[in-house]
Design an enzyme around this catalytic site. Structure first.
Site, PDB file in Angstrom:
ATOM      1  N   ASP A  67      51.939  25.524  40.707  1.00 33.07           N
ATOM      2  CA  ASP A  67      50.635  25.951  40.851  1.00 33.07           C
ATOM      3  C   ASP A  67      49.536  25.314  39.754  1.00 33.07           C
ATOM      4  O   ASP A  67      50.327  24.481  39.019  1.00 33.07           O
ATOM      5  CB  ASP A  67      50.611  27.576  40.900  1.00 33.07           C
ATOM      6  CG  ASP A  67      51.606  27.842  39.653  1.00 33.07           C
ATOM      7  OD1 ASP A  67      51.925  27.017  38.662  1.00 33.07           O
ATOM      8  OD2 ASP A  67      51.835  29.026  39.895  1.00 33.07           O
ATOM      9  N   ASN A 136      54.332  41.616  38.034  1.00 38.81           N
ATOM     10  CA  ASN A 136      54.012  42.293  39.342  1.00 38.81           C
ATOM     11  C   ASN A 136      55.068  41.875  40.492  1.00 38.81           C
ATOM     12  O   ASN A 136      54.700  41.959  41.569  1.00 38.81           O
ATOM     13  CB  ASN A 136      52.653  42.245  39.620  1.00 38.81           C
ATOM     14  CG  ASN A 136      51.898  40.891  39.884  1.00 38.81           C
ATOM     15  OD1 ASN A 136      52.927  39.845  39.902  1.00 38.81           O
ATOM     16  ND2 ASN A 136      50.839  40.667  40.033  1.00 38.81           N
ATOM     17  N   HIS A 138      55.111  38.582  41.228  1.00 41.44           N
ATOM     18  CA  HIS A 138      54.438  37.250  42.004  1.00 41.44           C
ATOM     19  C   HIS A 138      55.519  35.809  41.696  1.00 41.44           C
ATOM     20  O   HIS A 138      56.277  35.897  40.510  1.00 41.44           O
ATOM     21  CB  HIS A 138      53.157  36.859  41.347  1.00 41.44           C
ATOM     22  CG  HIS A 138      52.755  36.350  40.118  1.00 41.44           C
ATOM     23  ND1 HIS A 138      51.982  36.826  39.505  1.00 41.44           N
ATOM     24  CD2 HIS A 138      53.618  35.421  39.361  1.00 41.44           C
ATOM     25  CE1 HIS A 138      51.774  36.342  38.061  1.00 41.44           C
ATOM     26  NE2 HIS A 138      52.937  35.388  38.093  1.00 41.44           N
ATOM     27  N   GLU A 143      50.373  36.420  44.496  1.00 38.85           N
ATOM     28  CA  GLU A 143      50.274  37.809  44.046  1.00 38.85           C
ATOM     29  C   GLU A 143      50.846  38.857  45.104  1.00 38.85           C
ATOM     30  O   GLU A 143      50.895  38.337  46.418  1.00 38.85           O
ATOM     31  CB  GLU A 143      48.852  38.096  43.802  1.00 38.85           C
ATOM     32  CG  GLU A 143      48.341  37.121  42.650  1.00 38.85           C
ATOM     33  CD  GLU A 143      48.733  37.490  41.376  1.00 38.85           C
ATOM     34  OE1 GLU A 143      49.672  38.227  41.219  1.00 38.85           O
ATOM     35  OE2 GLU A 143      48.074  37.178  40.426  1.00 38.85           O
TER      36      GLU A 143
HETATM   37  C1  GLP Z   1      52.684  32.600  35.847  1.00 38.28           C
HETATM   38  C2  GLP Z   1      52.932  31.328  36.692  1.00 38.28           C
HETATM   39  C3  GLP Z   1      54.269  31.355  37.302  1.00 38.28           C
HETATM   40  C4  GLP Z   1      55.046  31.864  36.252  1.00 38.28           C
HETATM   41  C5  GLP Z   1      54.787  33.394  36.041  1.00 38.28           C
HETATM   42  C6  GLP Z   1      55.805  33.979  34.687  1.00 38.28           C
HETATM   43  O1  GLP Z   1      51.373  33.227  35.939  1.00 38.28           O
HETATM   44  N1  GLP Z   1      51.984  31.025  37.484  1.00 38.28           N
HETATM   45  O2  GLP Z   1      54.525  30.238  37.973  1.00 38.28           O
HETATM   46  O3  GLP Z   1      56.428  31.622  36.687  1.00 38.28           O
HETATM   47  O4  GLP Z   1      53.519  33.674  35.836  1.00 38.28           O
HETATM   48  O5  GLP Z   1      55.248  33.509  33.656  1.00 38.28           O
HETATM   49  P1  GLP Z   1      56.049  33.740  32.198  1.00 38.28           P
HETATM   50  O6  GLP Z   1      57.459  32.909  32.170  1.00 38.28           O
HETATM   51  O7  GLP Z   1      55.090  33.156  31.035  1.00 38.28           O
HETATM   52  O8  GLP Z   1      56.500  35.128  32.286  1.00 38.28           O
END
Ligand code: GLP
Length: 251
Positions: A67, A136, A138, A143
């Site tokens: 992303d 959540n 995702h 989402e």
């Molecule tokens: C973000 C990214 C995801 C990531 C997730 C967890 O928003 N878009 O690709 O895997 O949330 O993030 P973190 O590892 O900082 O908890």
């Protein structure tokens, strides 16, 4: 789906790096699907360390990131382009021309989504996709409520996601409202998937994921229907899993 329980964040990261490096050694022209976020940082550090110690080569590897924020370019410190350069690409021997990330500055964003999806197919599909998980549920930026049939598309970020990610920005207002993300169908086409989860802040979603049904309300739950998924999680992230579920999934 199987779950590998690691003692802590460091052990989780070592295990993840080991599996990625193994894939690269076995198939030096692998297509890797990469994630950003805090969880995977130490995994990238371990890959860089291995590269320096053992010269594992990424010369023929191609990568696709999950992303990117809309409106942030590669030189913006909060873009995922910047993140990837700073944490992985500039330390290994992968040619930058073989690293693909959606272009959040494209003039025609819907067209960019189509181009990105096609490009993954043209490269033969993803051999190994690495995922983090949002609180959540995702995956990528898909989402809750996202269709399981979705391909690369534009998303409006959930308020909770913007709040969670605002820790990397100087204020919540600066967090982009939209992003481009691989869709759930795009992710599910990967031949192998590794999902990482670490810390208490992921414990609730991990119990929902492992104990609940497959539902679009928890996008990551679709992974239960994929034939080759490994979750690598630390003890804290698995601390709310019931005994029975533990027996089913945890190795
Ligand atoms: C973000 C990214 C995801 C990531 C997730 C967890 O928003 N878009 O690709 O895997 O949330 O993030 P973190 O590892 O900082 O908890």
């Amino acid at each position: 789906m199987k779950v590998i329980e690691a003692n802590d964040y460091y052990a989780m990261s070592q295990k993840a790096a080991e599996m990625i490096i193994d894939q690269v050694r076995k198939k030096p022209d692998s297509v890797l699907g990469l994630a950003t976020g805090e969880t995977i940082l130490e995994t990238y550090a371990a890959i860089v360390n291995d590269y320096q110690q053992n010269q594992t080569s990424y010369r023929h590897i191609r990568t696709f990131n999950l992303d990117e924020y809309i409106g942030l370019g590669a030189d913006h410190p909060n873009s995922y382009h910047y993140y990837m350069n700073e944490h992985l690409f500039r330390f290994i021997d992968i040619p930058m021309s073989q690293t693909y990330i959606p272009n959040g500055l494209a003039d025609d964003i819907p067209e960019e989504c189509i181009r990105y999806e096609k490009l993954i197919g043209q490269c033969g599909g993803i051999d190994l996709q690495i995922l983090g998980i949002g609180r959540n549920g995702h995956i990528g930026f898909n989402e809750p409520g996202t269709s399981f049939d979705s391909t690369t598309h534009v998303v409006e970020l959930a308020h909770s996601t913007r709040i969670a990610n605002s820790r990397f920005f100087s204020s919540l207002e600066e967090v982009p409202t939209h992003a481009i993300t691989m869709g759930i169908a795009t992710i599910m086409k990967s031949r192998q998937i590794i999902l990482l989860a670490s810390g208490k802040r992921k414990a609730h979603i991990m119990s929902q994921l492992l104990e609940g049904e497959v539902t679009p309300n928890i996008p990551a739950s679709i992974l239960k229907t994929h034939p080759n998924v490994t979750i690598i999680a630390d003890k804290e992230a698995l601390s709310l899993i019931g005994k029975e579920q533990r027996k089913v999934y945890v190795q």
